[in-house]
Structure formats: structure tokens, C-alpha cells
Design an enzyme around this catalytic site. Structure first.
Site, mmCIF file in Angstrom:
data_model
loop_
_atom_site.group_PDB
_atom_site.id
_atom_site.type_symbol
_atom_site.label_atom_id
_atom_site.label_comp_id
_atom_site.label_asym_id
_atom_site.label_seq_id
_atom_site.Cartn_x
_atom_site.Cartn_y
_atom_site.Cartn_z
ATOM 1 N N SER A 118 -28.013 3.121 -22.341
ATOM 2 C CA SER A 118 -29.015 4.382 -23.086
ATOM 3 C C SER A 118 -28.569 5.602 -22.110
ATOM 4 O O SER A 118 -29.223 6.797 -22.785
ATOM 5 C CB SER A 118 -30.145 4.085 -23.134
ATOM 6 O OG SER A 118 -30.060 1.922 -24.065
ATOM 7 N N HIS A 139 -22.460 3.947 -27.264
ATOM 8 C CA HIS A 139 -24.009 4.040 -27.670
ATOM 9 C C HIS A 139 -24.096 4.136 -29.202
ATOM 10 O O HIS A 139 -24.362 4.393 -29.790
ATOM 11 C CB HIS A 139 -24.351 5.200 -27.357
ATOM 12 C CG HIS A 139 -25.878 4.842 -26.922
ATOM 13 N ND1 HIS A 139 -27.025 6.008 -26.866
ATOM 14 C CD2 HIS A 139 -26.972 3.745 -27.168
ATOM 15 C CE1 HIS A 139 -27.957 6.009 -27.145
ATOM 16 N NE2 HIS A 139 -28.396 4.305 -27.162
ATOM 17 N N GLU A 151 -23.037 7.264 -30.718
ATOM 18 C CA GLU A 151 -22.654 7.677 -29.712
ATOM 19 C C GLU A 151 -21.483 7.784 -28.843
ATOM 20 O O GLU A 151 -21.795 7.030 -28.071
ATOM 21 C CB GLU A 151 -24.683 8.285 -29.059
ATOM 22 C CG GLU A 151 -24.318 9.462 -28.774
ATOM 23 C CD GLU A 151 -25.560 9.670 -27.814
ATOM 24 O OE1 GLU A 151 -26.683 8.932 -27.414
ATOM 25 O OE2 GLU A 151 -26.207 10.631 -27.611
ATOM 26 N N ASN A 189 -31.367 10.088 -26.531
ATOM 27 C CA ASN A 189 -32.335 9.742 -25.737
ATOM 28 C C ASN A 189 -32.719 11.033 -24.679
ATOM 29 O O ASN A 189 -34.225 10.387 -24.691
ATOM 30 C CB ASN A 189 -32.098 8.397 -24.762
ATOM 31 C CG ASN A 189 -32.009 7.269 -25.612
ATOM 32 O OD1 ASN A 189 -32.661 7.053 -26.313
ATOM 33 N ND2 ASN A 189 -31.234 6.612 -25.473
HETATM 34 P P1 NAD Z 1 -32.070 -7.207 -23.782
HETATM 35 O O1 NAD Z 1 -32.397 -7.143 -22.758
HETATM 36 O O2 NAD Z 1 -32.345 -7.329 -25.008
HETATM 37 O O3 NAD Z 1 -30.553 -8.457 -23.096
HETATM 38 C C1 NAD Z 1 -30.007 -8.057 -22.312
HETATM 39 C C2 NAD Z 1 -29.407 -9.134 -22.055
HETATM 40 O O4 NAD Z 1 -28.306 -9.005 -21.137
HETATM 41 C C3 NAD Z 1 -30.047 -10.245 -22.039
HETATM 42 O O5 NAD Z 1 -29.375 -11.068 -22.708
HETATM 43 C C4 NAD Z 1 -29.252 -11.041 -20.626
HETATM 44 O O6 NAD Z 1 -29.826 -12.127 -20.397
HETATM 45 C C5 NAD Z 1 -28.441 -10.576 -20.360
HETATM 46 N N1 NAD Z 1 -27.443 -10.460 -18.911
HETATM 47 C C6 NAD Z 1 -27.574 -9.102 -17.643
HETATM 48 N N2 NAD Z 1 -27.827 -9.810 -16.633
HETATM 49 C C7 NAD Z 1 -25.898 -9.767 -17.581
HETATM 50 C C8 NAD Z 1 -25.140 -10.207 -16.775
HETATM 51 N N3 NAD Z 1 -25.005 -10.096 -15.709
HETATM 52 N N4 NAD Z 1 -23.815 -10.764 -17.801
HETATM 53 C C9 NAD Z 1 -23.971 -10.843 -18.755
HETATM 54 N N5 NAD Z 1 -25.080 -11.219 -19.310
HETATM 55 C C10 NAD Z 1 -26.419 -9.821 -18.466
HETATM 56 O O7 NAD Z 1 -31.553 -5.656 -23.946
HETATM 57 P P2 NAD Z 1 -31.052 -4.577 -24.835
HETATM 58 O O8 NAD Z 1 -32.015 -3.741 -25.565
HETATM 59 O O9 NAD Z 1 -29.670 -5.459 -25.771
HETATM 60 O O10 NAD Z 1 -30.081 -3.660 -24.292
HETATM 61 C C11 NAD Z 1 -29.050 -3.872 -23.322
HETATM 62 C C12 NAD Z 1 -28.119 -2.334 -23.282
HETATM 63 O O11 NAD Z 1 -28.174 -1.655 -24.565
HETATM 64 C C13 NAD Z 1 -28.754 -1.446 -22.501
HETATM 65 O O12 NAD Z 1 -27.923 -0.413 -21.565
HETATM 66 C C14 NAD Z 1 -29.605 -0.697 -23.413
HETATM 67 O O13 NAD Z 1 -30.076 0.660 -23.106
HETATM 68 C C15 NAD Z 1 -29.285 -0.661 -24.398
HETATM 69 N N6 NAD Z 1 -29.765 0.210 -26.053
HETATM 70 C C16 NAD Z 1 -30.556 -0.417 -26.163
HETATM 71 C C17 NAD Z 1 -31.043 0.010 -27.388
HETATM 72 C C18 NAD Z 1 -32.340 -0.867 -27.751
HETATM 73 O O14 NAD Z 1 -33.391 -0.942 -28.266
HETATM 74 N N7 NAD Z 1 -32.958 -2.414 -27.512
HETATM 75 C C19 NAD Z 1 -30.510 0.824 -28.272
HETATM 76 C C20 NAD Z 1 -29.222 1.606 -27.804
HETATM 77 C C21 NAD Z 1 -28.709 0.865 -26.472
#
Ligand code: NAD
Length: 297
Positions: A118, A139, A151, A189
Site C-alpha cells: 500500500s 496495487h 494502481e 493512500n
Molecule cells: P493480511 O494480514 O490479511 O495477510 C497477510 C498474509 O501474509 C498473512 O496470511 C500472513 O500469514 C502472510 N505472510 C506473512 N509473512 C509471510 C511470508 N514470509 N511468506 C508468505 N506469507 C506471509 O494482510 P492484507 O490486508 O492482505 O495485506 C497484504 C498486503 O496488501 C499489504 O502490503 C497491504 O498493505 C496491502 N494492501 C492491503 C489492502 C487492504 O485493504 N487490506 C488494500 C490494498 C493493499
């Protein structure tokens, strides 16, 4: 491109795997947590069921989509044979740098390495690899199967060819890609998070309650939901991590996260995923069970 690896099977990773698989790509979905992989497959199944019920896809489409996804707990195994790896692990710079180094070591020499981050610098992620020219931001927005935008973030070294490949690929997924440059928070963001932070500061200062702040923004600005509810859906920990990147990267105190947000994250109130944030939720869902958990004046 026929095969794609998605790293991280959380909120975003399962959605990204879903859209690639539904568009006919073979997807290797990798997570360090076995239960997270099981939960991701269940979520994808549920979301596909909803699409079948609405007659947007057929039962056969659902079976084919699920059949395109294989899960792995090993990155080295899961990366084999993919022309693109999309990293969607937890928003933490040290973790992502470690994963990018590892991805670079195990991925095919010509594979593109993308991040769904993000806010973390794509140039920085590229700098720990031997292929910064093939590192790019992809993104997606939450919920991925529904939201149209991708994005696309060009790092300092990302080539025109790699950018064009990811722009085209996003269109093949039925998305609308938009190209931006690599500065903290990119566009989405950099604009969204200060609004969410200001809503939390307004709550903290007693300008209005949760319901009132969200109602003003929802009805007054024609937003589909208020900023506090949106923060709950994104995850308050994710919002805090992004604000810290904006604050550190741009050096302007206007991006300092609200102390109330810091307190809520420290107390484990992370929004919908933890069952409580500015609102309360039925465990693991986005359904509100009570009206605002903060005082309504
Ligand atoms: P989340 O916490 O729901 O999921 C993250 C996952 O990554 C977990 O299942 C965890 O077990 C896994 N993980 C951690 N370390 C790992 C590794 N070494 N190898 C493999 N898997 C691993 O997080 P999310 O909300 O899905 O966010 C993920 C990414 O997407 C982040 O960079 C976040 O900024 C971005 N993002 C999130 C949103 C949102 O609305 N939540 C929107 C756009 C982008």
C-alpha cells in the site's frame, strides 16, 4: 504468461489469487501459515458461490477457478515455473525486503516481481534484488474481485516493457490499471490516509461521534461508506503502517498518526478482522453487530 505466484493468502492475497485463477491463469498461492491457506481457499469458494448465485458465473467456472489454484507453504516450491510473482504479505518493510531477496533467488530469471504494498517504496524493494528493472507495484484494491482499479507503480529502475506488460495483464484481469510513480503512499493512500487520519483526530477531539463523522462523509460527499468504517475494513494496523510510511518518507508532521489510532492498534482493536475497531463485527465478517462503539453525543 500462464502461471502466477501470489505470496500471502490474507485479505488481499486470496482476492488476487481469485481474479487470476478466474481469468484462466494457474496460480500458486504461498503463505507461511497453513491455516491462512485453508481460510483463503474457503473465502474464494464462498465468493465464487455468491457469483454463481447472482448468475455472474456458472458452477463450471467456479470448479475451473478453484482447480487453477495450488497452495504452498514453501516459497521456493511455490515460485517454480511462474512468470510473475505478486507479493501480498503483511505490510512490514523488513519482512518485504526479506521476501523480495528470497523471491529474486528462487524465481525464474525472467520473472517479474510485483508487490501489492500500500505504501512501501518499490525502488527500495527492487534494490535488494538483482533485477530492479523487473520490480513493480501492482496495487489491487479491497475487495479485489469487485474493485476495478489497479494502481501500477513504476520504481525508479522499472522498464517501460515491464510496465506495459503489467498494464496489459491488469486489463486481461478485467481491471482498469493506472500508472503512477514511486513516492510514499503513491496516489491512493497519499490522499486516502490523511482523510482517514483526520476523521480519527476529529473523533479523538470530540468534534463528533463515529456515526456522525461517517454519516457526514457518506451522505455529504457521496462516499459509499464513511472513513471510519473504511478504516475498519482496511485494518487499523494497515492504516497505521501506511501513515508511518507517509510520515517518515515525506517528513511532514501533517502525516503523524493520531494517538487514538496508535492506542487502538496497541490494544489489538484492528477493525473487522479482529471483531472490533470503530464498530463491532460478527467474528471474521464485515457485518456490523452494534452501532458505534464510541459515544454518540
Ligand atoms: P493480511 O494480514 O490479511 O495477510 C497477510 C498474509 O501474509 C498473512 O496470511 C500472513 O500469514 C502472510 N505472510 C506473512 N509473512 C509471510 C511470508 N514470509 N511468506 C508468505 N506469507 C506471509 O494482510 P492484507 O490486508 O492482505 O495485506 C497484504 C498486503 O496488501 C499489504 O502490503 C497491504 O498493505 C496491502 N494492501 C492491503 C489492502 C487492504 O485493504 N487490506 C488494500 C490494498 C493493499
Amino acid at each position: 504468461m500462464q502461471q502466477v505466484t501470489v505470496i500471502g493468502a490474507g485479505t488481499m492475497g486470496n482476492g488476487i489469487a481469485h481474479v487470476f485463477a478466474q481469468s484462466g491463469y494457474k496460480v500458486s498461492l504461498v503463505d507461511v501459515s497453513g491455516p491462512a491457506l485453508e481460510k483463503a481457499l474457503a473465502t474464494i469458494g464462498k465468493n465464487l458461490d455468491r457469483m454463481v448465485a447472482k448468475e455472474k458465473i456458472t458452477e463450471a467456472d467456479k470448479t475451473n477457478t478453484l482447480g487453477n489454484i495450488t497452495t504452498y507453504t514453501s516459497l521456493a516450491e511455490g515460485a517454480k515455473g511462474s512468470q510473475l510473482i505478486v507479493e501480498a504479505a503483511t505490510e512490514n518493510i523488513d519482512l518485504k525486503l526479506k521476501i523480495f531477496k528470497q523471491m529474486d533467488e528462487v524465481a525464474d530469471a525472467n520473472a517479474i516481481l510485483a508487490s501489492n504494498t500500500s505504501s512501501i517504496s518499490i525502488t527500495k524493494l527492487g534494490s535488494v534484488t538483482q533485477r530492479p528493472d523487473k520490480v513493480i507495484g501492482m496495487h489491487f484494491m479491497n475487495p479485489v474481485p469487485v474493485m476495478q482499479l489497479v494502481e501500477v507503480i513504476r520504481g525508479y529502475a522499472t522498464t517501460d516493457d515491464v510496465t506495459a506488460t503489467i498494464m496489459d495483464l491488469s486489463k486481461k484481469l478485467g481491471k482498469i490499471p493506472t500508472e503512477v510513480n514511486d513516492f510514499p503512499g503513491f496516489v491512493a493512500n497519499r490522499i486516502l490516509m490523511p482523510m482517514i487520519n483526520e476523521a480519527i483526530i476529529s473523533l479523538q477531539e470530540g468534534v463528533a461521534g463515529v456515526y456522525e463523522i461517517d454519516t457526514v462523509m457518506k451522505l455529504g460527499m457521496a462516499h459509499p461508506m464513511g472513513p471510519l468504517q473504511l478504516a475498519d475494513f482496511i485494518g487499523l494496523d494497515v492504516c497505521l503502517a501506511i501513515l508511518r510510511v507517509l510520515h517518515d518518507g515525506l517528513g511532514n508532521p501533517k502525516y503523524a498518526p493520531s494517538p487514538l489510532l496508535v492506542n487502538m492498534v496497541t490494544a489489538g482493536k484492528l477493525g473487522a478482522k479482529s471483531g472490533e475497531g470503530f464498530y463491532s463485527y460478527t467474528a471474521g465478517s464485515k457485518e456490523l453487530v452494534v452501532a458505534p462503539s464510541f459515544n454518540k453525543k
